[in-house]
Structures are given as structure tokens and as C-alpha cells.
Design a protein around this motif. Sequence first.
Motif, short mmCIF file in Angstrom:
data_model
loop_
_atom_site.label_atom_id
_atom_site.label_comp_id
_atom_site.label_asym_id
_atom_site.label_seq_id
_atom_site.Cartn_x
_atom_site.Cartn_y
_atom_site.Cartn_z
N LEU A 272 0.86 -1.18 0.00
CA LEU A 272 0.00 0.00 0.00
C LEU A 272 0.90 1.22 0.00
O LEU A 272 1.82 1.34 0.81
CB LEU A 272 -0.89 -0.01 1.25
CG LEU A 272 -1.81 1.18 1.47
CD1 LEU A 272 -2.87 1.27 0.37
CD2 LEU A 272 -2.49 1.06 2.84
N PHE A 273 0.66 2.18 -0.94
CA PHE A 273 1.51 3.34 -1.11
C PHE A 273 0.74 4.62 -0.80
O PHE A 273 -0.47 4.72 -1.07
CB PHE A 273 2.03 3.41 -2.55
CG PHE A 273 3.01 2.33 -2.89
CD1 PHE A 273 4.38 2.56 -2.78
CD2 PHE A 273 2.58 1.09 -3.32
CE1 PHE A 273 5.29 1.57 -3.09
CE2 PHE A 273 3.48 0.09 -3.64
CZ PHE A 273 4.84 0.33 -3.52
N CYS A 274 1.47 5.62 -0.28
CA CYS A 274 0.96 6.97 -0.08
C CYS A 274 1.90 7.93 -0.76
O CYS A 274 3.10 7.99 -0.44
CB CYS A 274 0.85 7.29 1.41
SG CYS A 274 0.39 9.00 1.77
N LEU A 275 1.37 8.72 -1.73
CA LEU A 275 2.17 9.64 -2.54
C LEU A 275 1.67 11.07 -2.36
O LEU A 275 0.51 11.30 -2.01
CB LEU A 275 2.10 9.25 -4.02
CG LEU A 275 2.40 7.80 -4.39
CD1 LEU A 275 2.13 7.57 -5.87
CD2 LEU A 275 3.85 7.45 -4.06
N ASP A 276 2.54 12.03 -2.68
CA ASP A 276 2.17 13.45 -2.68
C ASP A 276 1.31 13.71 -3.92
O ASP A 276 1.77 13.50 -5.06
CB ASP A 276 3.43 14.31 -2.69
CG ASP A 276 3.12 15.81 -2.65
OD1 ASP A 276 1.93 16.18 -2.76
OD2 ASP A 276 4.06 16.61 -2.52
N ALA A 277 0.07 14.17 -3.74
CA ALA A 277 -0.85 14.37 -4.87
C ALA A 277 -0.44 15.54 -5.75
O ALA A 277 -0.84 15.60 -6.92
CB ALA A 277 -2.27 14.58 -4.36
N ASN A 278 0.32 16.48 -5.24
CA ASN A 278 0.64 17.69 -5.99
C ASN A 278 1.86 17.55 -6.88
O ASN A 278 2.03 18.31 -7.82
CB ASN A 278 0.87 18.85 -5.02
CG ASN A 278 -0.37 19.16 -4.20
OD1 ASN A 278 -1.46 19.29 -4.75
ND2 ASN A 278 -0.23 19.24 -2.89
N GLY A 279 2.71 16.60 -6.59
CA GLY A 279 3.91 16.41 -7.41
C GLY A 279 5.01 17.37 -7.03
O GLY A 279 4.83 18.30 -6.23
#
Length: 874
Positions: A272-279
Motif C-alpha cells: 500500500l503506497f501513499c504519494l504526494d498528490a501535488n507532485g
Amino acid sequence: MKTKIMVVGLTLLSLLIIAYPAIGQEDWPMFRHDLRHTGYSVSNAPNTNNTFWTYTFPGALYSSIYCYPTVANGKVYIGTHCTSTTPGGSGELYCLDANGNGNIKIWSYLADISFSSPAVADGKVYVGTSNGKLYCLNATGSGETTNLIWSYTIGGGGQCPPTVANGRVYIGAGQNMYCLDANGTGGGTTNLIWSYLLPTSPNGVCSAPAVVNDKVYVGSGNYVYCLNATGNPDTHQTTMIWSYSVFLYGSIIYSAPAVVDGKVYISTDQALFCLDANGTGGGTTNLIWSYPAGSWYSSPAVAYGRVYVESSSGMVFCVDANGTGGGATNLLWSYALPSGTGWSASPAVADGKVYVLSYDGMFCLNATGSGGTTNLIWSYPGAGYSSSAVVVDGKVYGLLGYTMYCFRDDTSDLPPNTPGKPEGSINGIINIENTFTTSTTDPENNQVWYQWQFGAYTTTWIGPYNSGEQVQQIFAFSTAGTYDVKVKAKDSFGAESDWSPVLTVTITSQSSQLNQLHIGVDSTVWGGKPFPVIITDKQTGEATAGAEVTFNEYIQPTDVYGKVSFTAPNVTSNMVYTITASKEGYQPASMPITILYQQEENDQQEWIYGLVLDSSRNPLSGVSICAILEETGVTVKCEQTDNAGNYVFPIPPGTYTVTANKEGYEPAIKQNKVVPENKAVDANFVLTPKQQESASQVNDPITASVESFIQEKSSLGIVTARIDFKKQENTIVSYDTRIHIEPFMKTDETVSFTVGADDGTQGTFIVVHIDGDVFSNSNNIDLTYDGEKLPQELDVTTFFDTQQNTEPAYLLMTSTASGDQFAFVRIPHFSTHTITISSIVDVFGGPIGVLFYLAIAVIVALLFIGTGEITKRL
């Protein structure tokens, strides 16, 4: 919500018009509940496994991976792999009654193999199929089936669930992400807005896109993509904002991303991954954390600061949504399903509970948990394929094997509360529509139908409406008399309320002897805020004192300025109320207004809102409203009006120019609209149809000024009709439908027409536009009224003053650029009259021309001087 009924005697003449109900905040209208794909609902959720209803499908369903149900407007939509009549072949899209009434199946649509979870928006249901098509169907259906609105071939299999946002449909198919027009072209298909090739998807796109802040988030292969949601409709292309590889031991993405609080959560077969939505701005983004909770198809649910996911190994994991820093996060609890085998269904979270399905059945878990684990609240046994759960309105829906289950705590049913006394005018005129308003609530929050009784006439059951929703019924009585109006309600299980208290209405036949009242009020008002109402005489425009104005069961008389003030009720969602006005000697008037929900937790609320009408005072939909910040000239926001002609959008504080544009209509502009902090500012428009113009007219400032003058005067009801005399073809535009004009043209330098009107029209002006090539000598003309020459007036103010000037007359304006002439004709009363305009010999020379120019100058000056007053009256 409103329905029209016109009755002559006991014969129903007009159709029942039932608008599609709005998607409620407790509905689950698309895959993973909402555009962010949170998998979270604000609805209550059952604490027990009471089976409310079941429905067994004929034939086998395909795997739950794609066949997730959606629930909207009291209906459950789900696609099947095959049917009993075509085993192993085509499938069907089913529409079921969410409340389990009678025959639970409402309709089904036999199509290609249906795989994807449907999405419901604006009365339409969208579903992808394995043969590479996207279908748009009527969500209500008719009889046993429904009609296809449009279909579009996307290729490569359409098993990805579609997402509908802002009039667009986003769906993955093959190796592409598609953006299509949700409304279609009207010819059984729709337009491609853009497509984007995802080069890392050799197995095809299987991820449902999330759409947030004009960005599309989707997984493909072992990459997560963020794309520009707007794209370029001219080139049918869009751009990638960022991409991120989640490659970890061969990770593959089949799940849908959830986007919450600036973070993207997505699961793979490994983690399960959590990424920055804004880039980062460099075409990629940052990993915030990852957790080894592998799942092939389970999409994460996000609620209460936690992330929930079901693994392929039969475990349900709950982790901290924010992480601990250093690329990791905390496991808050886990729960092992009995057989140790999960079906990779996606969790649904509501009311402090997590609902998951597996080969073993449905499980309801405590969402908070403690001590690294959580407790089971209830379970229901099942075997074989299962779907993800959906929670709506205190009920949870899920597929176990080939049967759809609906669970609810209380399976008993109470009738709706008795509606209050109908609101509406107590006086009316025969064959004139009257608007009546009511509402009620259902103890179990079931949807509600209404039955009205107007004297001896009783309507059919009309609905459904949401519990507590304000509804309108429009009715016209055909004969004079005194009538009792009442209403009762029933819920979706057939339990009926008592009849409401009676509203007694008196109907007369004296329409020709009564003036009309006009209600001046903004079409949208903030809940909890005061607002003024101005009542005027529609014919004269004068303030009407002593009129009784009714709003939300409160009655107030107007003061000497025709004004009353009310305070809008606090509402939990946008609701429609009716304002009525009555006074002896006048026809009653009514007008719907929308009370807007004010979000108290939002510190700043700056908005521009308004109503757009055509020149006949009918609402205009699809009008593009743009707000341009005057300081920079930058267009800050553009929106379109809805079916009722309304628009509203948030906007930063500032001074704006607001424009209104629609094809076939003259554009309109409102300048210097100051939007302060925490305020809502209105900008209403009236648009007139475009007239065919020559090149000289387009560049002629005098003609443009006169056209603007006509537009403004017609919007105020001062000018009620326009005739365009051309060399080849005449055009009539009636701003008041009671005006009847029959033009004809003679060949000997003369044009003529007859004019009359129905009862109720008193005192009006008509404008005659004569093209410059109609008369060979257009410098001077003569105008006669029933054979007698009319006097020509040069002073605009005097001409339009109907209190001081009641005799027929005309005002003439001539364009020096095109030679076009505009003759305003004052007709103080109607029967049938003949008006003739003829060219005359130019013997008056320069002085007459000078007077014409002076008249035009006065008109142009008044346009600028009167802008403020006209705007207020609009």
C-alpha cells in the motif's frame, strides 16, 4: 423540484414533468462512492445483519472485481456477465429498487458483457463493457428496460469503472485514458474530448480514475499517473503532470487510487503506497510512505485519518493515513477473515464501521479498533464470488454468490409524517397556473411520493423525492369557484400519511380586469441571511403598497415602497421555496427561489451567483458565465447555467466584469461587480436572440447602442415586440407572448403591419427595424396609425413616460453608417390596429437630419446614465 398540471374540467391536458432528483450526499453514485474514491459515506450504517431484501440474478455474475454496485436516487445499479437466456454470452445491466418494493427489479438492459461498476449522474447511468464500448443509458428506465442515449467505442475492453465529473466521463480502456462528453451529441454518440496513451500498461488499464482539482489520478502497470483533467478539446490531447513508479517485487496496479488531503493512496499486489498528490513540479512526485499490505484488486478506503485495505491473503489492515515519517506508517489494527482467503474486495467505511466481503461472506468490523486488532460487530455467511459493500441511507448492499443482499437494522416501516398545509396563493384566475409548495419527512429517511387533491381532481402519486425535500406542484383551475387544496405522502414501502390541512383557494374569471403583480427578488439567497422582496405593478412598474407577501409560512404586507424583508431559513442543502404575492384588484404572482446552504465551518464564502433569462423571461441553460478580474484582466472562473438558468461559483474577493454568452444570443456584460470578503454578489442577465447583421451594422456604434437600448427596455417589459423588415424576409420577435403581429411589405416604398393583443396587455411599445435597403429614399419616412399620421417625438424621456403621454406616437432613430432605421411606436391600448411606414421626399433638408442625430445622441447618453437604474430593475 416541481411538476406541472393543467386541468380543463376533469381532463388532464398537460404532461407531468418530473425532474431528475439530485444525487444526495448519502448516495453511492459511482465506484468508491465519490470523485476522490474515498470509499467513505456519511450515512448511518446497520449494526445488525437483518436481511432487508435479496435479489437473485438469472445466470452467473462475473467476478466482484468489476461488478461493484452503485446506489443513487433509490436505485441499485449492477452489471452481470451473462443471463439465463444467453448463457456465456452477453450480459445485462440491472436496475433494482434500493428499498425492495414489490418486484425489486425495475429494469434491465441487455447489452454486451458488462464488467465495470456503473456511474450515475444527471439522470444517466454510464457503464463500460468488455467489447470496448462505453454506454450511456437513461437511469430511470421505462417498463422492463431503458433507452440507450449514446455509446462510444473506446477499444481494448471497457472493464474499468467510469468516473463522471463536470459533464465529462473519464474511463480507462486498453492502454489509454479517455475523456468524453457526458451529455452526448444527440445522435446516439458523443464527442471525444481527449485521450492519453499510458505506455506502461501492457496488460491494459484496470484502475478507476479519481478526479480531484482538475486532475485525473489513475494507476497503470506499475505506475501512478496524474493527468490534466481539462485537456485540449481541439487537439483531443492532454498532458501528464507527474508519474511515479511503485515497482516493488514486480508490483502491478489493478486498484483505484483514493485522493484525500493532498495525498494519493493506492494498493498493488505487494504493498500500500501513499504519494504526494501535488507532485514536485519536475514530472514526478514524492513517496510519503508504503506498507507491505499486498492486494491485487482491493482499493483503499480513507476515513477518520486511517486507511483500510483488504489483502489477497484474507487480512483486513488499518494503518495511519499520515505516516510516521521516514517513508513508513503505523499499523493500527488488522483482522483475519475466517478462511484466510480474501476476495480482494474494497472496504466500505461508514458510521464508525468497516464493511468487507470475501469468499466467507460479509463482515462488519469496528473501524477504530484497539490493541493492534479490532472486534467483529456482525457477519453474514456467503460462498463464492462477492462484491465490495456499498452503504447508503442506513443500509448496506453487497453481492454474495449470485444474490444481491440488502441489510438494515429495522425492517419495520413507519409512514411519512403528515405534510403541512400547502403554501400558495389563496386567489387565482381561471387557466392561470398556481404554484403550491409542501414537504414532509419520513421517520426512516425513506424516499417520499406525494398525491395532491385540487377540489374534485386527485393527481397520481408523484415522486420520488428525498425526505425533507421541498417540492412544488403547479396547477391551473379551468372554472371559477372555491377549491380545497390538500396533499398526502407515502414512502417507498407504500405506508401513507394522513391528508394535510386544507388550503382554500378562490378562483375568478376576471383576468381581463386585473393588473399583474411583479415579484422582484434574487433567485438565490443564502440560508440564514435576510433578503428584500420588492412588489411592483407589472404594467406600470410602480411600487405596490399593501400587497400580502408569503414566504415560508410567514405573511407580511409591503410598505409604501412595495418592500418587505424576510430571513431565509437555515438549510442543510440547497432547497427551493416559493414566494407569493397577492392584492385585491391584481392577479396573484408567485416565484421560486433557491435557498443556498451556507457552510458555517468555512470562514470565507465569496461567491458570484445569478439567474439568466431569455427575452421572454424563460430560464436559459448552458449559458457560459465568466468572471474577469478587472485589475489584471484575467478570467478567474467560468461556469454554465443549469436547467433552471441558475449559476453560482466561489471566487476570490475583487472587482469583476461578468460576461454571459450563449450561441444564438447577444452577449451581455456586467461591470464593476465588487465581491467583498465573506459576501455573495448577484449578477443576473437577460439575453436576446441575435439578429442577422450586415458588416456595416456590426461596426456601427449607433446601431450597437440602439440594440443595447432595445435589449434593456425589453428586459424591463417596456418594449414588448420587435419587427425586422428586410428586403427578402421579415422577422418577428415577441417579448410578450400575448402580442400578435402580422407584417407585410408593399413594393411602393411602404411597409405595413397589423398589431393586436390578448386580454391583460395594457400600454406597450413596439420597435420596428427597417434595413437600409428597404426604401430607396431612407432619409425621411412617414408613419400612420389606422390611416392617421402619427406625431414624431424627439425627446426620449417624454416619449417613454406613459403617465404623461397616453396618445399614439413614434420616435425615429437612423444609423448614418448603414441607413437602418429604428421606429419606436407607442400603442396605449390594444384591439387591432394597422401601422404603415412610408418613405417621403427629402424636402426638409439639414434640420431634420440634425434632429435625428440629436435624438440618437440623447438615446446613447441615456443608455449610460440609466445603466444603474436598469441594472437594479433587472
